[in-house]
Design an enzyme around this catalytic site. Structure first.
Site, PDB file in Angstrom:
ATOM      1  N   LYS A  45       0.831  -1.208   0.000  1.00 48.09           N
ATOM      2  CA  LYS A  45       0.000   0.000   0.000  1.00 48.09           C
ATOM      3  C   LYS A  45       0.867   1.260   0.000  1.00 48.09           C
ATOM      4  O   LYS A  45       0.642   2.176  -0.771  1.00 48.09           O
ATOM      5  CB  LYS A  45      -0.924  -0.004   1.228  1.00 48.09           C
ATOM      6  N   ASP A  58      -6.531   1.227   1.396  1.00 50.06           N
ATOM      7  CA  ASP A  58      -6.304   1.316   2.837  1.00 50.06           C
ATOM      8  C   ASP A  58      -7.608   0.956   3.544  1.00 50.06           C
ATOM      9  O   ASP A  58      -8.572   0.522   2.914  1.00 50.06           O
ATOM     10  CB  ASP A  58      -5.800   2.719   3.227  1.00 50.06           C
TER      11      ASP A  58
END
Ligand code: SF4
Length: 298
Positions: free
Chosen positions: A136, A154
């Site tokens: 991420k 997220d």
């Protein structure tokens, strides 16, 4: 698994496909959110990377409180490379996991200097080689700093995409960030990935919050799968007698204390009546239905 329900049909009679939901959500959020961007404060690619590493499991607000002093003390990867974990720790002690993050940052600085000539690698794969940089984080930095097409997922993107119905259900349910990423990348045009990431985060942070989504003020209700299901939950019942049992079945009219369990068509386990199997079960004490709508958190 495809589930055909009335929630899949919009007011104009057309089906709310996942693609159509995504289009509606992005165009609506675009009108409401000016210049969607990260709320982390930074002035260089290096500062962005530091801020994103610090933001793991932490709020952007808290990170923004510590980074000014951090960047003054360690203004470049070179400065960071010369620092020890112990020297970095005081600057990050008020963010989550400060020990680990101080260690990651010290090692990341050394890697950038020793392995990448002092400049941040400009690919997702290169960024992922750095300490403290997972999938991420690498995608966020690549997308924001280097304009590489990426759609990082997220906690906010994960929750909002699932609630809205941008993801599949049943056997194909997107129960991990990786699955959400794969599924929403197929329905959002590549050129919109970076913007979609920020729009969904900001919507999740300020409206579709984890604990209490503000559906009353949300402009996405016409397309939202979670909202549609919430609307279909039965209203609470008045006048139940808790002395007769902890639960009441509104289908067969019986009270009982030991409920059965039933998995509904969306794969959600529901409280069921042990006599007739109905899921029209209510808490006798409060009159509230026991039925729940699947929600998603990571
Ligand atoms: S309607 Fe509610 S659940 Fe759906 S996106 Fe909006 S705030 Fe979230």
């Amino acid at each position: 698994m495809s589930i055909s329900t009335s929630e899949s049909v919009a007011e104009d009679g057309r089906r709310w496909s996942r693609t159509r939901r995504a289009r509606f959500a992005l165009s609506t959020l675009r009108e409401r959110i000016d210049e969607p961007a990260t709320e982390l404060r930074y002035e260089s690619e290096y500062e962005l990377l530091v801020a994103v590493i610090l933001s793991a499991q932490c709020t952007d607000q808290r990170v923004n409180e510590v980074t000014p002093a951090f960047f003054e003390a360690f203004p470049s990867p070179q400065a960071l490379a010369e620092a020890t974990q112990e020297e970095i720790f005081p600057y990050v002690q008020s963010v989550t996991y400060p020990n680990n993050k101080a260690g990651y940052l010290a090692e990341m600085g050394r890697q950038v200097v020793d392995d990448f000539g002092g400049a941040l690698p400009e690919t997702i794969a290169g960024l992922r080689e750095l300490q403290g940089v997972g999938r991420k984080t690498a995608q966020v930095v690549a997308s924001v700093a280097f304009e590489i097409d990426a759609l990082p997922v997220d906690t906010h993107v994960f929750r909002v995409a699932n609630r809205l119905g941008l993801t599949k259900e049943g056997a194909d349910a997107a129960d991990t960030p990786r699955k959400v990423e794969r599924q929403i990348k197929r329905i959002i045009p590549k050129a919109d990935w970076g913007e979609a990431h920020h729009l969904l985060i900001l919507h999740g942070r300020y409206t579709c919050t984890a604990r209490s989504p503000d559906c009353q003020r949300c402009p996405l209700t016409p397309a939202c799968r979670y909202y549609a299901r919430k609307q279909r939950l039965p209203a609470s019942l008045d006048g139940l007698d808790a002395a007769q049992g902890a639960f009441f079945c509104n289908t067969c009219g019986r009270y009982f204390d030991a409920p059965a369990a039933h998995t509904d068509r969306y794969g959600q386990e529901q409280t069921a009546c042990p006599s007739c199997g109905s899921m029209q079960v209510f808490e006798a004490e409060t009159g509230e239905p026991t039925k729940t709508v699947p929600d998603y958190r990571v």
